[in-house]
Write a protein that holds these residues in place. Structure first.
Motif, PDB file in Angstrom:
ATOM      1  N   ASP A  93       0.837  -1.206   0.000  1.00 52.88           N
ATOM      2  CA  ASP A  93       0.000   0.000   0.000  1.00 52.88           C
ATOM      3  C   ASP A  93       0.868   1.251   0.000  1.00 52.88           C
ATOM      4  O   ASP A  93       0.606   2.211  -0.746  1.00 52.88           O
ATOM      5  N   LYS A  96       2.671   1.640  -3.482  1.00 54.77           N
ATOM      6  CA  LYS A  96       1.808   1.979  -4.621  1.00 54.77           C
ATOM      7  C   LYS A  96       1.103   3.323  -4.468  1.00 54.77           C
ATOM      8  O   LYS A  96       0.803   3.985  -5.470  1.00 54.77           O
ATOM      9  N   ASN A  97       0.872   3.738  -3.232  1.00 56.06           N
ATOM     10  CA  ASN A  97      -0.034   4.875  -3.037  1.00 56.06           C
ATOM     11  C   ASN A  97       0.554   6.080  -2.325  1.00 56.06           C
ATOM     12  O   ASN A  97      -0.081   7.144  -2.313  1.00 56.06           O
TER      13      ASN A  97
END
Length: 266
Positions: A93, A96-97
Motif C-alpha cells: 500500500d 503503490k499509493n
C-alpha cells in the motif's frame, strides 16, 4: 549474550521505543551504531502490538513516520518474520499509493528485506521509474525472485545507468541458477564487459554457475589484469570456484590461471 538476546531483554514500553526509533531513523550508520537500536528491538520483539503500531504509523500525516513504519514492517520478527502477509499488505500500500518518494523507497527496500514474492509484480512495474533511487531499490528488492515478470525487469535493470542498480540486478540473476536460457546467458555475457568491476564479477559468477564455457577466457582475462590496489573483486574468485564446482579455495591468481588454461576433460 547475543545481540538478539539483548534486544529481546529490552523492556522499554512500545511508545518509548517508537519515539526513540523515530529520532534514531535520521542518523547515519556510524551515529546509529552508538545508539540503543530501538528499531532493532522492535524487529526482535515482532509482536502483534508492534505490528499494529507500525500499521498505524503507516497512516500518519508525517512522511517520516510512514518511512519508519516501512522499516519496521520489513524486518518484523527475528530470526523468522512474524505476520509476513500483513506486513506485505501494508508495504505494498505504501509503495503503490504514498505521495512521498522517500516513503516509497523505504517501502521498496522493506519489501526486499521481507522477501515476500507476492510483491514481485508491483516491484517489477517500477523498473522503468524515472528516479534512480527507486530503480536501485527495485533491483535490490527483486533479489531471490524467479518469476518471469520480475526476471524481465531485472534484465532491464542490468542496463541501468547507475552501477549499483546494475550490480544488484546482476547479482539477483547470477545467483539463481534456475533462471536460465539464451537471453539470460547473453545478458550475463554482456555484463562481463561492464565498466564496473562488481557488475563484471557478478556476471562472471552467473555464467560460471551455469557451467558456460565462455566464462573461461573471460576469467583468464580478468585474472591476468594487474591486481587493483584494493584487491580483486571477490566475485571473480567465486566464479572460478563455481566453474570448477569446488568450495572456496585459497589459490594464487597464477594457480587459478594455470587451472583455467588446462584443456577441458571430456
Amino acid at each position: 549474550m547475543t545481540l538478539l538476546e539483548q534486544y529481546l531483554q529490552d523492556k522499554r514500553p512500545l511508545g518509548q521505543l517508537l519515539e526513540t526509533a523515530l529520532a534514531e531513523d535520521s542518523l547515519d550508520p556510524d551515529e546509529f551504531a552508538q545508539t540503543s537500536g530501538a528499531i532493532c528491538v522492535l524487529h526482535a520483539r515482532g509482536s502483534r502490538d508492534v505490528l499494529d503500531a507500525a500499521r498505524a504509523l503507516a497512516k500518519s500525516l508525517d512522511a517520516k513516520c510512514r518511512a519508519l513504519a516501512a522499516r519496521i514492517l520489513g524486518e518484523l520478527g527475528c530470526p523468522h518474520r512474524s505476520f509476513p502477509e500483513e506486513c506485505c499488505d501494508a508495504l505494498l500500500d505504501l509503495m503503490k499509493n504514498d505521495a512521498c518518494s522517500d516513503v516509497v523507497i523505504a517501502a521498496i527496500y522493506a519489501l526486499g528485506h521481507l522477501g515476500n514474492r507476492r510483491a514481485d509484480l508491483g516491484l517489477a512495474a517500477l523498473a522503468a521509474h524515472p528516479a534512480s533511487a527507486v530503480r536501485r531499490g527495485v533491483a535490490f528488492a527483486l533479489n531471490g525472485t524467479i518469476s518471469p515478470d520480475a526476471v524481465r525487469a531485472l534484465l532491464q535493470l542490468m542496463q541501468d545507468p547507475n552501477p549499483e542498480t546494475r550490480d544488484w540486478a546482476a547479482c539477483a540473476i547470477a545467483h539463481k541458477a534456475e533462471i536460465d536460457g539464451a537471453d539470460i546467458r547473453e545478458a550475463l555475457l554482456k555484463g562481463t564487459q561492464d565498466r564496473d568491476a562488481y557488475v563484471r564479477g557478478e556476471a562472471l559468477f552467473g555464467l560460471a554457475l551455469r557451467r558456460d564455457r565462455r566464462t573461461v577466457p573471460l576469467l583468464i582475462s580478468e585474472l591476468s589484469r594487474p591486481r587493483p590496489s584494493n584487491g580483486r573483486a571477490q566475485q571473480v574468485y567465486d566464479a572460478v570456484c563455481a566453474l570448477f564446482d569446488v568450495d572456496e579455495e585459497e589459490r594464487s591468481d597464477a594457480e587459478w590461471l594455470e587451472a583455467l588454461r588446462r584443456p577441458p576433460i571430456h
